[in-house]
Scaffold this motif. Structure first.
Motif, short mmCIF file in Angstrom:
data_model
loop_
_atom_site.label_atom_id
_atom_site.label_comp_id
_atom_site.label_asym_id
_atom_site.label_seq_id
_atom_site.Cartn_x
_atom_site.Cartn_y
_atom_site.Cartn_z
N ASP A 147 0.82 -1.21 0.00
CA ASP A 147 0.00 0.00 0.00
C ASP A 147 0.85 1.26 0.00
O ASP A 147 0.49 2.26 -0.60
CB ASP A 147 -0.95 0.00 1.19
N GLU A 148 1.98 1.22 0.69
CA GLU A 148 2.87 2.38 0.74
C GLU A 148 3.67 2.55 -0.55
O GLU A 148 4.03 3.66 -0.92
CB GLU A 148 3.83 2.27 1.94
N MET A 149 3.96 1.45 -1.24
CA MET A 149 4.79 1.50 -2.44
C MET A 149 4.02 1.93 -3.68
O MET A 149 4.60 2.49 -4.60
CB MET A 149 5.43 0.13 -2.70
N ARG A 150 2.73 1.67 -3.74
CA ARG A 150 1.95 1.98 -4.94
C ARG A 150 2.04 3.44 -5.36
O ARG A 150 2.36 3.73 -6.51
CB ARG A 150 0.48 1.57 -4.74
N PRO A 151 1.77 4.40 -4.48
CA PRO A 151 1.86 5.80 -4.94
C PRO A 151 3.28 6.19 -5.34
O PRO A 151 3.47 7.00 -6.25
CB PRO A 151 1.39 6.62 -3.74
N LEU A 152 4.28 5.61 -4.69
CA LEU A 152 5.66 5.94 -5.05
C LEU A 152 6.00 5.46 -6.45
O LEU A 152 6.66 6.17 -7.21
CB LEU A 152 6.62 5.30 -4.03
N ARG A 153 5.53 4.28 -6.83
CA ARG A 153 5.77 3.77 -8.18
C ARG A 153 5.15 4.69 -9.21
O ARG A 153 5.74 4.98 -10.25
CB ARG A 153 5.19 2.37 -8.33
N ARG A 154 3.91 5.14 -8.95
CA ARG A 154 3.24 6.03 -9.90
C ARG A 154 3.98 7.35 -10.03
O ARG A 154 4.14 7.87 -11.13
CB ARG A 154 1.81 6.29 -9.43
N GLU A 155 4.42 7.91 -8.92
CA GLU A 155 5.14 9.19 -8.96
C GLU A 155 6.45 9.06 -9.73
O GLU A 155 6.81 9.94 -10.51
CB GLU A 155 5.42 9.69 -7.54
N ILE A 156 7.17 7.97 -9.53
CA ILE A 156 8.43 7.77 -10.24
C ILE A 156 8.17 7.64 -11.73
O ILE A 156 8.88 8.23 -12.55
CB ILE A 156 9.17 6.52 -9.69
N ALA A 157 7.16 6.88 -12.12
CA ALA A 157 6.84 6.72 -13.54
C ALA A 157 6.42 8.04 -14.17
O ALA A 157 6.84 8.37 -15.28
CB ALA A 157 5.73 5.68 -13.72
N ALA A 158 5.62 8.82 -13.47
CA ALA A 158 5.19 10.12 -14.00
C ALA A 158 6.38 11.06 -14.10
O ALA A 158 6.49 11.83 -15.06
CB ALA A 158 4.11 10.72 -13.10
N TYR A 159 7.29 11.02 -13.15
CA TYR A 159 8.49 11.87 -13.19
C TYR A 159 9.35 11.52 -14.39
O TYR A 159 9.84 12.39 -15.08
CB TYR A 159 9.27 11.70 -11.90
N ARG A 160 9.53 10.22 -14.65
CA ARG A 160 10.31 9.79 -15.81
C ARG A 160 9.68 10.29 -17.10
O ARG A 160 10.36 10.78 -17.99
CB ARG A 160 10.42 8.27 -15.85
N GLU A 161 8.37 10.16 -17.23
CA GLU A 161 7.67 10.60 -18.44
C GLU A 161 7.79 12.11 -18.59
O GLU A 161 8.01 12.60 -19.69
CB GLU A 161 6.19 10.20 -18.37
N HIS A 162 7.68 12.85 -17.50
CA HIS A 162 7.78 14.31 -17.55
C HIS A 162 9.17 14.72 -18.04
O HIS A 162 9.29 15.61 -18.88
CB HIS A 162 7.51 14.90 -16.16
N ASN A 163 10.20 14.07 -17.55
CA ASN A 163 11.55 14.40 -17.99
C ASN A 163 11.77 14.02 -19.45
O ASN A 163 12.47 14.72 -20.17
CB ASN A 163 12.59 13.72 -17.11
N ASP A 164 11.21 12.92 -19.91
CA ASP A 164 11.32 12.54 -21.32
C ASP A 164 10.68 13.60 -22.19
O ASP A 164 11.23 13.99 -23.22
CB ASP A 164 10.67 11.18 -21.57
N PHE A 165 9.51 14.08 -21.82
CA PHE A 165 8.80 15.08 -22.60
C PHE A 165 9.58 16.39 -22.62
O PHE A 165 9.68 17.05 -23.65
CB PHE A 165 7.39 15.28 -22.04
N GLN A 166 10.17 16.76 -21.48
CA GLN A 166 10.99 17.97 -21.42
C GLN A 166 12.21 17.84 -22.33
O GLN A 166 12.60 18.80 -23.00
CB GLN A 166 11.45 18.25 -19.99
N SER A 167 12.81 16.68 -22.37
CA SER A 167 13.97 16.46 -23.24
C SER A 167 13.58 16.61 -24.71
O SER A 167 14.33 17.18 -25.49
CB SER A 167 14.56 15.07 -23.00
N ILE A 168 12.42 16.09 -25.07
CA ILE A 168 11.95 16.20 -26.45
C ILE A 168 11.74 17.67 -26.81
O ILE A 168 12.19 18.14 -27.85
CB ILE A 168 10.66 15.39 -26.66
N LEU A 169 11.03 18.39 -25.95
CA LEU A 169 10.79 19.81 -26.23
C LEU A 169 12.09 20.60 -26.26
O LEU A 169 12.26 21.50 -27.08
CB LEU A 169 9.84 20.40 -25.20
N GLY A 170 13.03 20.28 -25.38
CA GLY A 170 14.32 20.95 -25.39
C GLY A 170 15.08 20.69 -26.68
O GLY A 170 15.67 21.60 -27.26
N GLY A 171 15.04 19.46 -27.16
CA GLY A 171 15.69 19.12 -28.43
C GLY A 171 15.08 19.87 -29.60
O GLY A 171 15.79 20.38 -30.48
N ILE A 172 13.75 19.97 -29.61
CA ILE A 172 13.07 20.71 -30.67
C ILE A 172 13.46 22.19 -30.59
O ILE A 172 13.69 22.84 -31.61
CB ILE A 172 11.54 20.52 -30.57
#
Length: 193
Positions: A147-172
């Motif tokens: 129960d304690e790990m579930r929200p942490l997994r979601r936050e880490i996955a969302a953080y990774r996706e956010h950084n990927d999107f920022q990298s794409i926009l930065g490259g453009i």
């Protein structure tokens, strides 16, 4: 200039609708296998059917994810278990738990692996009391940790996706900047001649 801005808006407009990566994971949980399905932006696969197959491709069973994208499957044989789910729109989740881990869940590995007793002659070993937990206590602790790990997994996955999107926009942005610099230099040369 207005055409360039309009072109950038038209090119960049589909970017927020880009498909996200599929997240799939399995891990031992007491006498069962717990897993999760979702996307890298933090959205989880709700009420998704998961098909479980063995190494020969034969179906071992099925399970369904809950509202948080988690599922539980109780293995019955110590073979590799492959969990497969079709999340739609070309998103396929497939993850395998090796036979060794499944055998450990079933208690087979513990019976096969019998470590030799250590030679304690000449050593200064004092008596140590080890507390053992009941099955109910182990299950309660495992559930609390999950129960304690579930929200942490979601936050880490969302953080990774956010950084990927920022990298794409930065490259453009770098590419557009280089083109702008090239046009500026070309215009200066044209004016100089």
């Amino acid at each position: 200039m207005k055409k360039l801005i309009l072109m950038c808006v038209l090119v960049l407009s589909p970017l927020p609708a880009l498909a996200h990566k599929v997240i799939a994971g399995v891990f031992p949980s007491g006498d069962a296998i717990e897993g999760e399905l979702g996307f890298s932006n933090g959205d989880m696969a709700k009420d998704q059917e998961v098909v479980v197959t063995g190494p020969d491709g034969a179906e071992l069973g099925r399970t369904v994810t809950d509202a948080d994208g988690f599922f539980v499957f109780t293995p019955s044989s110590p073979v590799a278990h492959t969990f497969f789910a079709d999340l739609g729109a070309g998103h396929i989740a497939e993850v395998t738990m090796p036979a060794e881990e499944v055998a450990e869940i079933l208690g087979v590995a513990a019976e096969i692996m019998d470590p030799a007793p250590a030679d304690q002659s000449g050593s200064n070993v004092s008596g140590v009391t080890v507390a053992s937990l009941s099955e109910e206590e182990r299950a309660a602790i495992a559930q609390a940790v999950r129960d304690e790990m579930r929200p942490l997994r979601r936050e880490i996955a969302a953080y990774r996706e956010h950084n990927d999107f920022q990298s794409i926009l930065g490259g453009i942005g770098y590419i557009v900047g280089l083109f702008g610099l090239g046009f500026y230099i070309a215009a200066r040369r044209k004016l100089a001649s």
